[in-house]
Design a protein around this motif. Structure first.
Motif, PDB file in Angstrom:
ATOM      1  N   PHE A   1       0.834  -1.203   0.000  1.00  0.00           N
ATOM      2  CA  PHE A   1       0.000   0.000   0.000  1.00  0.00           C
ATOM      3  C   PHE A   1       0.866   1.250   0.000  1.00  0.00           C
ATOM      4  CE2 PHE A   1      -2.514   3.168   2.466  1.00  0.00           C
ATOM      5  CZ  PHE A   1      -3.552   3.334   1.569  1.00  0.00           C
ATOM      6  N   LEU A   2       1.861   1.302   0.892  1.00  0.00           N
ATOM      7  CA  LEU A   2       2.720   2.474   0.958  1.00  0.00           C
ATOM      8  C   LEU A   2       3.561   2.605  -0.302  1.00  0.00           C
ATOM      9  CD1 LEU A   2       3.447   4.949   2.577  1.00  0.00           C
ATOM     10  CD2 LEU A   2       5.257   3.636   3.668  1.00  0.00           C
ATOM     11  N   ASN A   3       4.035   1.491  -0.852  1.00  0.00           N
ATOM     12  CA  ASN A   3       4.795   1.568  -2.107  1.00  0.00           C
ATOM     13  C   ASN A   3       3.950   2.168  -3.221  1.00  0.00           C
ATOM     14  OD1 ASN A   3       7.402   0.696  -1.481  1.00  0.00           O
ATOM     15  ND2 ASN A   3       6.827  -1.449  -1.632  1.00  0.00           N
ATOM     16  N   PHE A   4       2.674   1.807  -3.269  1.00  0.00           N
ATOM     17  CA  PHE A   4       1.782   2.385  -4.269  1.00  0.00           C
ATOM     18  C   PHE A   4       1.649   3.894  -4.063  1.00  0.00           C
ATOM     19  CE2 PHE A   4      -2.528   3.825  -5.345  1.00  0.00           C
ATOM     20  CZ  PHE A   4      -2.470   3.672  -6.723  1.00  0.00           C
ATOM     21  N   ILE A   5       1.446   4.306  -2.823  1.00  0.00           N
ATOM     22  CA  ILE A   5       1.310   5.730  -2.521  1.00  0.00           C
ATOM     23  C   ILE A   5       2.598   6.470  -2.864  1.00  0.00           C
ATOM     24  CG2 ILE A   5       1.065   7.421  -0.652  1.00  0.00           C
ATOM     25  CD1 ILE A   5      -0.949   5.484   0.623  1.00  0.00           C
ATOM     26  N   ILE A   6       3.734   5.907  -2.480  1.00  0.00           N
ATOM     27  CA  ILE A   6       5.024   6.540  -2.764  1.00  0.00           C
ATOM     28  C   ILE A   6       5.218   6.698  -4.269  1.00  0.00           C
ATOM     29  CG2 ILE A   6       7.526   6.171  -2.697  1.00  0.00           C
ATOM     30  CD1 ILE A   6       7.097   4.973   0.149  1.00  0.00           C
ATOM     31  N   SER A   7       4.866   5.696  -5.036  1.00  0.00           N
ATOM     32  CA  SER A   7       5.042   5.804  -6.492  1.00  0.00           C
ATOM     33  C   SER A   7       4.175   6.924  -7.062  1.00  0.00           C
ATOM     34  CB  SER A   7       4.757   4.470  -7.184  1.00  0.00           C
ATOM     35  OG  SER A   7       3.393   4.130  -7.092  1.00  0.00           O
ATOM     36  N   GLU A   8       2.972   7.102  -6.519  1.00  0.00           N
ATOM     37  CA  GLU A   8       2.115   8.203  -6.958  1.00  0.00           C
ATOM     38  C   GLU A   8       2.706   9.553  -6.558  1.00  0.00           C
ATOM     39  OE1 GLU A   8      -0.989   8.425  -8.825  1.00  0.00           O
ATOM     40  OE2 GLU A   8       0.047   6.587  -9.398  1.00  0.00           O
ATOM     41  N   VAL A   9       3.227   9.630  -5.353  1.00  0.00           N
ATOM     42  CA  VAL A   9       3.838  10.877  -4.870  1.00  0.00           C
ATOM     43  C   VAL A   9       5.021  11.250  -5.764  1.00  0.00           C
ATOM     44  CG1 VAL A   9       5.179  11.889  -2.972  1.00  0.00           C
ATOM     45  CG2 VAL A   9       3.052  10.661  -2.489  1.00  0.00           C
ATOM     46  N   ILE A  10       5.874  10.280  -6.055  1.00  0.00           N
ATOM     47  CA  ILE A  10       7.046  10.541  -6.906  1.00  0.00           C
ATOM     48  C   ILE A  10       6.595  10.991  -8.295  1.00  0.00           C
ATOM     49  CG2 ILE A  10       9.023   9.476  -8.071  1.00  0.00           C
ATOM     50  CD1 ILE A  10       9.339   7.745  -5.495  1.00  0.00           C
ATOM     51  N   ARG A  11       5.564  10.361  -8.821  1.00  0.00           N
ATOM     52  CA  ARG A  11       5.034  10.751 -10.133  1.00  0.00           C
ATOM     53  C   ARG A  11       4.583  12.214 -10.101  1.00  0.00           C
ATOM     54  NH1 ARG A  11       0.256  10.940 -12.680  1.00  0.00           N
ATOM     55  NH2 ARG A  11      -0.910  10.136 -10.902  1.00  0.00           N
ATOM     56  N   HIS A  12       3.900  12.602  -9.030  1.00  0.00           N
ATOM     57  CA  HIS A  12       3.475  13.996  -8.882  1.00  0.00           C
ATOM     58  C   HIS A  12       4.692  14.926  -8.780  1.00  0.00           C
ATOM     59  CE1 HIS A  12      -0.648  12.717  -7.032  1.00  0.00           C
ATOM     60  NE2 HIS A  12      -0.592  12.504  -8.318  1.00  0.00           N
ATOM     61  N   HIS A  13       5.685  14.525  -7.984  1.00  0.00           N
ATOM     62  CA  HIS A  13       6.874  15.339  -7.808  1.00  0.00           C
ATOM     63  C   HIS A  13       7.601  15.532  -9.139  1.00  0.00           C
ATOM     64  CE1 HIS A  13       7.399  14.621  -3.171  1.00  0.00           C
ATOM     65  NE2 HIS A  13       6.200  15.072  -3.506  1.00  0.00           N
ATOM     66  N   GLU A  14       7.644  14.481  -9.937  1.00  0.00           N
ATOM     67  CA  GLU A  14       8.321  14.580 -11.228  1.00  0.00           C
ATOM     68  C   GLU A  14       7.623  15.581 -12.153  1.00  0.00           C
ATOM     69  OE1 GLU A  14      10.301  10.102 -11.381  1.00  0.00           O
ATOM     70  OE2 GLU A  14       8.340  10.448 -12.328  1.00  0.00           O
ATOM     71  N   THR A  15       6.294  15.692 -12.051  1.00  0.00           N
ATOM     72  CA  THR A  15       5.593  16.670 -12.897  1.00  0.00           C
ATOM     73  C   THR A  15       5.951  18.093 -12.491  1.00  0.00           C
ATOM     74  OG1 THR A  15       3.588  16.711 -11.522  1.00  0.00           O
ATOM     75  CG2 THR A  15       3.645  15.103 -13.312  1.00  0.00           C
ATOM     76  N   PHE A  16       6.238  18.318 -11.222  1.00  0.00           N
ATOM     77  CA  PHE A  16       6.638  19.656 -10.771  1.00  0.00           C
ATOM     78  C   PHE A  16       8.046  20.007 -11.246  1.00  0.00           C
ATOM     79  CE2 PHE A  16       3.646  18.658  -7.100  1.00  0.00           C
ATOM     80  CZ  PHE A  16       2.613  19.414  -7.612  1.00  0.00           C
ATOM     81  N   GLN A  17       8.860  18.987 -11.499  1.00  0.00           N
ATOM     82  CA  GLN A  17      10.243  19.199 -11.923  1.00  0.00           C
ATOM     83  C   GLN A  17      10.324  19.635 -13.388  1.00  0.00           C
ATOM     84  OE1 GLN A  17      13.239  18.239  -9.959  1.00  0.00           O
ATOM     85  NE2 GLN A  17      11.965  18.003  -8.172  1.00  0.00           N
ATOM     86  N   LYS A  18       9.256  19.394 -14.145  1.00  0.00           N
ATOM     87  CA  LYS A  18       9.276  19.703 -15.588  1.00  0.00           C
ATOM     88  C   LYS A  18       8.971  21.138 -15.863  1.00  0.00           C
ATOM     89  CE  LYS A  18       8.124  15.015 -16.697  1.00  0.00           C
ATOM     90  NZ  LYS A  18       7.205  14.070 -17.201  1.00  0.00           N
TER      91      LYS A  18
END
Length: 97
Positions: A80-97
């Motif tokens: 469950f936490l790995n799924f949440i973390i992967s979503e968080v990282i995906r969101h963070h990557e969009t801010f980096q662009k």
């Protein structure tokens, strides 16, 4: 009250509790993601990487301990936490662009 009626009442009560808990989960996740999005924006502003593997590992260990204390399958908690973390990282990557 016959057993079938009693069972139906218990089932209804359990389902109402499940529905309330589902709502709590959704609103809790929404609140969590508000904070992680703020973190993602902060990381982007300061050129920090979107992922922090050391923190993620600590969080997974922490959540697994909490799961054990709560009598929840720690493997489920990890997934469950790995799924949440992967979503968080995906969101963070969009801010980096």
């Amino acid at each position: 009250m016959d057993t079938a009626t009693h069972a139906a009442t218990l089932l209804k009560d359990h389902r109402e509790s499940i529905d309330r808990l589902d709502a709590i989960l959704v609103f809790t996740l929404a609140e969590r993601f508000k904070h992680t999005q703020a973190v993602g924006k902060l990381k982007a502003e300061h050129a920090l990487p979107p992922s922090d593997p050391a923190r993620e590992a600590r969080q997974i260990e922490r959540l697994q301990r909490l799961a054990e204390e709560a009598d929840l399958d720690p493997e489920f908690a990890r997934k469950f936490l790995n799924f949440i973390i992967s979503e968080v990282i995906r969101h963070h990557e969009t801010f980096q662009k």
